[in-house]
Design a protein around this motif. Structure first.
Motif, PDB file in Angstrom:
ATOM      1  N   VAL A   1      30.091  56.925  30.315  1.00 13.35           N
ATOM      2  CA  VAL A   1      29.168  57.561  31.158  1.00 13.35           C
ATOM      3  C   VAL A   1      27.910  57.540  30.777  1.00 13.35           C
ATOM      4  CG1 VAL A   1      29.057  59.779  32.409  1.00 13.35           C
ATOM      5  CG2 VAL A   1      31.172  58.829  32.378  1.00 13.35           C
ATOM      6  N   LEU A   2      27.901  58.210  29.504  1.00 11.58           N
ATOM      7  CA  LEU A   2      26.376  58.174  29.006  1.00 11.58           C
ATOM      8  C   LEU A   2      25.873  56.864  28.670  1.00 11.58           C
ATOM      9  CD1 LEU A   2      27.347  60.747  25.966  1.00 11.58           C
ATOM     10  CD2 LEU A   2      26.154  61.122  27.983  1.00 11.58           C
TER      11      LEU A   2
ATOM     12  N   LEU B   1      24.211  56.139  32.114  1.00 13.85           N
ATOM     13  CA  LEU B   1      23.009  56.851  32.283  1.00 13.85           C
ATOM     14  C   LEU B   1      21.835  56.475  31.748  1.00 13.85           C
ATOM     15  CD1 LEU B   1      24.683  60.580  32.383  1.00 13.85           C
ATOM     16  CD2 LEU B   1      23.780  59.244  34.267  1.00 13.85           C
TER      17      LEU B   1
END
Length: 300
Positions: A281-282, A285
């Motif tokens: 997820v990071l 992003l």
């Protein structure tokens, strides 16, 4: 995908052989594609298979279902460990960036001989065992160690550095600093320094020219180094185990405890899957931010 790499031969004068109409002959890329097979098999055996087994055990042991994930997200200790791991990774990334940016910049302005020595200093940690380096920090950071003796001499100590998150950050930053320096230097060495001269020729002070011209051009190296350091720091085990405290354990230590100490393979697998999901997820992003940044830069 049509490959553009062809086998050069004397008959073609060292140029890629082409088919009818002057186009590269199709099918040659398939032969070269087989060269990727050993690395793909190795990746599947050593990474994808264990990852799949870990994910399977997280939903099948001790009973089928999502009980392990329910335990993780309702456990204050597990959530605090995840937050602590991400925090330590972010701090280590920031520390390595602050230390590595001027070092990499210095590598671009010194002469060839000095650059060789600076490069050797960066690569030196790769030639030393991680265990040896960590035990060296144990000796240096202990309560009566060299670092505390120096701090006491200048009136700043002694401080408790070992068995604290501060000691963990120091040890991890030293280990991961090469992963920040090398991407930064690779990008900085390709920046045309005449751009700085042009900015100063238009009236900008050297510091302003550096901040407005050089720093933005070096951001790809900052992003690559920061991602490498942050993701690598999330899986550290030896350094936090030797320099840190059991009360401030990171998620890798908790996974080891669950699997090796409590034989709770399901909970350990769930913690690993959650850590992997958070990392992905990071990464997503960061990719979105970089894409938006490039889009704005291209629109100007």
């Amino acid at each position: 995908m049509t490959a553009l790499i062809e086998i050069a031969s004397p008959a073609t004068g060292g140029r890629p052989r082409k088919g009818a109409g002057g186009r590269p002959r199709k099918g040659a890329g398939g032969r070269w594609g087989w060269l990727l097979l050993p690395s793909l098999v190795l990746l599947a055996v050593l990474f994808l298979v264990p990852l799949g087994l870990m994910a399977w055990r997280s939903v099948s042991e001790p009973t089928p279902g999502a009980a392990n994930y329910s335990w993780f997200f309702t456990s204050d200790v597990a959530l605090a460990t995840l937050v602590r791991t991400l925090t330590v990774g972010a701090v280590v990334t920031l520390v390595t960036l602050v230390l590595s940016y001027p070092y990499a910049y210095l590598m671009t302005v010194v002469g060839a001989r000095a650059r060789i020595w600076l490069t050797l200093l960066v690569l030196l940690p790769f030639w030393t065992s991680l265990m040896v380096r960590t035990f060296a920090w144990v000796v240096l950071l202990q309560d009566s160690g060299v670092v505390n003796q120096i701090l006491g001499t200048v009136g700043l100590g002694p401080l408790q550095l070992i068995r604290t998150p501060t000691g963990v950050v120091i040890g991890m930053s030293q280990v991961l600093m090469p992963f920040m320096v090398l991407p930064l230097y690779a990008v900085m060495s390709g920046i045309d320094r005449r751009l700085l001269d042009a900015a100063q020729g238009m009236g900008a002070r050297p510091a302003i020219a550096f901040l407005r011209v050089f720093v933005p051009l070096s951001l790809p190296g900052v992003g690559a180094g920061a991602l490498t350091v942050f993701i690598t720091s999330l899986g550290f085990y030896v350094t936090p185990a030797l320099l840190g405290s059991p009360d401030q354990a990171l998620i890798s230590q908790q996974i080891f405890t669950q699997v090796n100490g409590l034989l709770a393979w399901g909970r350990g697998g769930a913690m690993g899957v959650v850590l992997l999901a958070v990392t992905l997820v990071l990464l997503g992003l960061v990719g979105v931010v970089l894409r938006l940044t490039r889009g704005r830069g291209g629109a100007r």
